[in-house]
Design a protein around this motif. Sequence first.
Motif, PDB file in Angstrom:
ATOM      1  N   LEU A  94      41.500  48.910  66.127  1.00  0.00           N
ATOM      2  CA  LEU A  94      40.450  48.784  67.300  1.00  0.00           C
ATOM      3  C   LEU A  94      39.333  49.330  66.720  1.00  0.00           C
ATOM      4  CD1 LEU A  94      39.695  48.475  70.318  1.00  0.00           C
ATOM      5  CD2 LEU A  94      40.613  50.591  70.654  1.00  0.00           C
ATOM      6  N   TRP A  95      38.917  50.656  66.131  1.00  0.00           N
ATOM      7  CA  TRP A  95      37.853  51.170  65.804  1.00  0.00           C
ATOM      8  C   TRP A  95      37.197  50.170  64.953  1.00  0.00           C
ATOM      9  CZ3 TRP A  95      39.158  54.403  68.854  1.00  0.00           C
ATOM     10  CH2 TRP A  95      40.284  55.291  69.037  1.00  0.00           C
ATOM     11  N   ASP A  96      37.595  49.255  63.869  1.00  0.00           N
ATOM     12  CA  ASP A  96      36.787  48.606  63.191  1.00  0.00           C
ATOM     13  C   ASP A  96      36.579  47.286  63.890  1.00  0.00           C
ATOM     14  OD1 ASP A  96      36.462  50.087  60.690  1.00  0.00           O
ATOM     15  OD2 ASP A  96      38.620  49.609  60.255  1.00  0.00           O
ATOM     16  N   ARG A  97      37.472  46.700  64.742  1.00  0.00           N
ATOM     17  CA  ARG A  97      37.070  45.497  65.403  1.00  0.00           C
ATOM     18  C   ARG A  97      35.640  45.772  66.307  1.00  0.00           C
ATOM     19  NH1 ARG A  97      41.196  44.520  69.269  1.00  0.00           N
ATOM     20  NH2 ARG A  97      42.464  46.145  68.584  1.00  0.00           N
ATOM     21  N   VAL A  98      35.514  47.101  66.755  1.00  0.00           N
ATOM     22  CA  VAL A  98      34.398  47.620  67.593  1.00  0.00           C
ATOM     23  C   VAL A  98      33.252  47.690  66.495  1.00  0.00           C
ATOM     24  CG1 VAL A  98      33.461  49.347  68.792  1.00  0.00           C
ATOM     25  CG2 VAL A  98      35.666  48.517  69.301  1.00  0.00           C
ATOM     26  N   GLN A  99      33.410  48.173  65.385  1.00  0.00           N
ATOM     27  CA  GLN A  99      32.320  48.563  64.675  1.00  0.00           C
ATOM     28  C   GLN A  99      32.003  47.269  63.898  1.00  0.00           C
ATOM     29  OE1 GLN A  99      33.045  52.115  62.624  1.00  0.00           O
ATOM     30  NE2 GLN A  99      32.175  53.250  64.084  1.00  0.00           N
ATOM     31  N   ALA A 127      41.297  57.710  63.856  1.00  0.00           N
ATOM     32  CA  ALA A 127      39.889  58.554  64.529  1.00  0.00           C
ATOM     33  C   ALA A 127      40.372  58.973  66.000  1.00  0.00           C
ATOM     34  CB  ALA A 127      38.922  57.509  64.445  1.00  0.00           C
ATOM     35  N   ILE A 128      39.434  59.533  66.695  1.00  0.00           N
ATOM     36  CA  ILE A 128      39.745  60.042  68.155  1.00  0.00           C
ATOM     37  C   ILE A 128      38.648  59.287  68.815  1.00  0.00           C
ATOM     38  CG2 ILE A 128      39.509  62.181  69.308  1.00  0.00           C
ATOM     39  CD1 ILE A 128      40.008  63.658  66.853  1.00  0.00           C
ATOM     40  N   CYS A 129      38.961  58.838  69.936  1.00  0.00           N
ATOM     41  CA  CYS A 129      38.018  58.243  70.878  1.00  0.00           C
ATOM     42  C   CYS A 129      38.993  57.563  72.099  1.00  0.00           C
ATOM     43  CB  CYS A 129      37.107  56.998  70.508  1.00  0.00           C
ATOM     44  SG  CYS A 129      35.867  56.574  71.735  1.00  0.00           S
ATOM     45  N   GLN A 130      39.251  58.583  72.995  1.00  0.00           N
ATOM     46  CA  GLN A 130      40.214  58.137  74.145  1.00  0.00           C
ATOM     47  C   GLN A 130      39.422  57.139  74.965  1.00  0.00           C
ATOM     48  OE1 GLN A 130      43.367  59.361  74.730  1.00  0.00           O
ATOM     49  NE2 GLN A 130      43.370  57.673  76.206  1.00  0.00           N
ATOM     50  N   GLN A 131      38.156  57.105  75.160  1.00  0.00           N
ATOM     51  CA  GLN A 131      37.615  56.223  76.059  1.00  0.00           C
ATOM     52  C   GLN A 131      37.726  54.711  75.683  1.00  0.00           C
ATOM     53  OE1 GLN A 131      36.140  56.439  79.358  1.00  0.00           O
ATOM     54  NE2 GLN A 131      36.604  54.527  79.130  1.00  0.00           N
ATOM     55  N   LEU A 132      37.434  54.593  74.283  1.00  0.00           N
ATOM     56  CA  LEU A 132      37.916  53.228  73.721  1.00  0.00           C
ATOM     57  C   LEU A 132      39.387  52.768  73.811  1.00  0.00           C
ATOM     58  CD1 LEU A 132      35.540  52.951  70.401  1.00  0.00           C
ATOM     59  CD2 LEU A 132      35.128  51.851  72.648  1.00  0.00           C
ATOM     60  N   ARG A 133      40.126  53.591  73.661  1.00  0.00           N
ATOM     61  CA  ARG A 133      41.673  53.369  73.628  1.00  0.00           C
ATOM     62  C   ARG A 133      41.995  52.768  75.372  1.00  0.00           C
ATOM     63  NH1 ARG A 133      44.635  58.574  71.945  1.00  0.00           N
ATOM     64  NH2 ARG A 133      46.356  57.387  72.555  1.00  0.00           N
ATOM     65  N   ASP A 134      41.240  53.672  76.406  1.00  0.00           N
ATOM     66  CA  ASP A 134      41.436  53.263  77.775  1.00  0.00           C
ATOM     67  C   ASP A 134      40.678  51.812  77.795  1.00  0.00           C
ATOM     68  OD1 ASP A 134      42.463  55.778  77.964  1.00  0.00           O
ATOM     69  OD2 ASP A 134      40.638  56.920  78.879  1.00  0.00           O
ATOM     70  N   ASP A 135      39.695  51.792  77.326  1.00  0.00           N
ATOM     71  CA  ASP A 135      38.886  50.085  77.562  1.00  0.00           C
ATOM     72  C   ASP A 135      39.945  49.152  76.970  1.00  0.00           C
ATOM     73  OD1 ASP A 135      36.844  51.484  78.522  1.00  0.00           O
ATOM     74  OD2 ASP A 135      35.524  51.457  76.625  1.00  0.00           O
ATOM     75  N   ASP A 136      40.515  49.450  75.996  1.00  0.00           N
ATOM     76  CA  ASP A 136      41.432  48.367  75.385  1.00  0.00           C
ATOM     77  C   ASP A 136      42.845  48.322  76.286  1.00  0.00           C
ATOM     78  OD1 ASP A 136      42.146  46.765  73.153  1.00  0.00           O
ATOM     79  OD2 ASP A 136      43.674  48.438  72.435  1.00  0.00           O
ATOM     80  N   ALA A 137      43.257  49.407  76.649  1.00  0.00           N
ATOM     81  CA  ALA A 137      44.338  49.298  77.408  1.00  0.00           C
ATOM     82  C   ALA A 137      44.052  48.643  78.897  1.00  0.00           C
ATOM     83  CB  ALA A 137      44.982  50.734  77.528  1.00  0.00           C
ATOM     84  N   ALA A 138      42.993  48.729  79.208  1.00  0.00           N
ATOM     85  CA  ALA A 138      42.479  48.178  80.608  1.00  0.00           C
ATOM     86  C   ALA A 138      42.155  46.675  80.392  1.00  0.00           C
ATOM     87  CB  ALA A 138      41.384  48.633  81.098  1.00  0.00           C
ATOM     88  N   GLY A 139      42.407  46.060  79.083  1.00  0.00           N
ATOM     89  CA  GLY A 139      42.411  44.523  78.805  1.00  0.00           C
ATOM     90  C   GLY A 139      40.980  44.138  78.494  1.00  0.00           C
TER      91      GLY A 139
END
Length: 323
Positions: free
Chosen positions: A230-235, A247-259
């Motif tokens: 996820l991190w590299d798909r975003v960057q 890496a650490i970033c809960q908000q990005l993980r939440d965004d991904d989980a939310a679809g």
Amino acid sequence: MTFVSGGLLAAEVTRAGGFGFLAIEFRFGIERFQADFALARERLGTPEGEVLPIGVGVIGWMLDAPIGVKEMLKWAIMQGVKAVWLSFGEDIGKWVQFVREADEERGDGRKTLVAVQLGTVQQMKVAAEEWKVDIIVAQGSEAGGHSWAAASSTATLLTQVQAALPAPRPIILAAGGVSSGAHIASYLALGASGVVVGTLFAGTEESVYDPFSKDVILKAGYDDAVRTTLWDRVQTYPWPKGIDGRAICQQLRDDDAAGLGIDQIREKIKEDAKEGNRSREIVWAGYPAAYIKQIRPAKDVVEQLHRETVECLRLGTTLVKTD
């Protein structure tokens, strides 16, 4: 350790008895890099013309890109850096040769040590037998930051590489999730000549990480440093195939989980930047983040790891019955 290790951290690790590395930072130019190099010289009391007892770390795809990283590496070699650490490129062998040729051009007969960080036994066989590297960094799946998706655990990888590369072989260092002297003692017992420590130094006073990133590390729990693409798909940086990162970033993980799709996430990041919201900022770190409870000098970290390692090794001798 890009974004983390500058000249001060590299020098302080070496001063404390380790061997520090200065990361070539692709976002800044050569003048900033040269200033960091000069800072390390000053801190270590190493005069111009003498070998500087730190290493320079550089990522392969950055060397391949026309962003000035190759020139920075060449400059460091000509200045007499002790070692070069290479990783994550489509053709690392080419850059090993680049270091060797720069040594010849420098003309003083000294050889810059070349370390290559790898994640599979096949890669390591090529590094040892074809590239003739001096040091192999065996990076297991526990590692923070970027690593190979195909990598096994560090302990398994150490066992595999020693079976695949009988002596004489390059120095083998263990990398991945080192958080205590117990880890170090266990890797030494498995045959490593030493270990690589990353995240613990990210949480030091000398780390280039800003206060926000250090605070994220201080607050990290045991399950917060997550390995994903996820991190590299975003960057969108051009990492080679087969690479992911922890890496650490809960908000990005939440965004991904939310679809949310990647484009939607990027739009949110743009909105965040306007508002000064850093909740979607990626902090590269590994499992050891959960063990960092205060920001300390790098010297303290090195000394604690040394004490713990010696204690664990001594304890191990009590398990052996002697006549």
